[in-house]
Scaffold this motif. Structure first.
Motif, short mmCIF file in Angstrom:
data_model
loop_
_atom_site.label_atom_id
_atom_site.label_comp_id
_atom_site.label_asym_id
_atom_site.label_seq_id
_atom_site.Cartn_x
_atom_site.Cartn_y
_atom_site.Cartn_z
N ARG A 55 0.78 -1.10 0.11
CA ARG A 55 0.00 -0.18 -0.05
C ARG A 55 0.84 1.34 0.02
O ARG A 55 0.51 2.21 -0.85
N GLU A 56 1.82 1.27 0.80
CA GLU A 56 2.80 2.45 0.87
C GLU A 56 3.66 2.74 -0.47
O GLU A 56 3.43 3.93 -0.93
N VAL A 57 4.05 1.57 -1.13
CA VAL A 57 4.72 2.03 -2.56
C VAL A 57 3.78 2.16 -3.55
O VAL A 57 4.01 3.10 -4.25
N SER A 58 2.43 1.52 -3.52
CA SER A 58 1.40 1.72 -4.51
C SER A 58 1.11 3.09 -4.49
O SER A 58 0.89 3.80 -5.55
N TYR A 97 -2.30 -3.79 -8.88
CA TYR A 97 -1.58 -4.07 -10.05
C TYR A 97 -0.15 -4.20 -9.56
O TYR A 97 0.68 -5.03 -10.33
N LEU A 98 0.42 -3.30 -8.59
CA LEU A 98 1.58 -3.56 -7.98
C LEU A 98 2.00 -5.02 -7.53
O LEU A 98 2.93 -5.53 -7.76
N ALA A 101 2.71 5.75 -3.20
CA ALA A 101 3.71 6.48 -3.53
C ALA A 101 4.04 6.75 -5.20
O ALA A 101 4.58 7.67 -5.88
N ALA A 102 3.99 5.34 -5.79
CA ALA A 102 4.13 5.21 -7.07
C ALA A 102 3.05 5.58 -8.04
O ALA A 102 3.02 5.68 -9.26
N ASN A 103 1.80 5.84 -7.53
CA ASN A 103 0.64 6.14 -8.12
C ASN A 103 0.12 5.08 -9.07
O ASN A 103 -0.36 5.17 -10.13
#
Length: 146
Positions: free
Chosen positions: A24-27, A36-37, A29-31
């Motif tokens: 969730r944190e990375v998704s 999908y991530l 930040a990466a929009n």
């Protein structure tokens, strides 16, 4: 056969987990959507170069660093005969009583252990030796090729 998208996903997951960050944190930040991530990390989807760049930025890594790691892993995997050979098309029969076959290749920086469980399943385990500044790369990771 080991798929490039699985090795890329594995490298991204290893970096994220090495930073103790959630999907969730990375998704966020990466929009990119969390689902999908997750599919990218599991090697189920191939990400565009723009999306890979966004994910790498969110992880604080350069795309070239991740691709270099993936390239190193693939180069060592190529040393194991047949690991990158596509499976023949058509029906595959799994041999009854087939024993897993294990092979190891290394270049001093990356070690790849390939275990062929049966004609339809190969497990690639990579281990990267620690380099200064790359403490998150020291753990082994598994990529299952089907």
């Amino acid at each position: 056969m080991v798929l490039l998208r699985r090795v890329i996903g594995d490298a991204l997951r290893a970096r994220r987990q090495g930073q103790h960050r959630t999907l969730r944190e990375v998704s966020t930040a990466a929009n990119v959507s969390l689902g999908y991530l997750s599919e990218i990390e599991r090697g189920q989807k191939e990400a565009s170069s723009e999306l890979l760049t966004s994910i790498c930025d969110a992880l604080g890594a350069r795309l070239s660093e991740v691709l270099r790691e993936v390239s190193d892993t693939m180069a060592v995997a190529e040393q194991v005969e047949g690991v990158l050979t596509p499976l023949p098309r058509g029906d595959q029969k799994v041999e009854v009583g087939h024993r897993p076959r294990t092979e190891v290749a290394t270049d001093g920086q990356v070690s790849v252990t390939v275990r062929r469980d049966n004609p339809l399943r190969t497990t690639l385990r990579t281990t990267r030796n620690m380099r200064p500044g790359n403490a998150g790369n020291a753990r082994g990771r598994e990529v299952v090729g089907v």
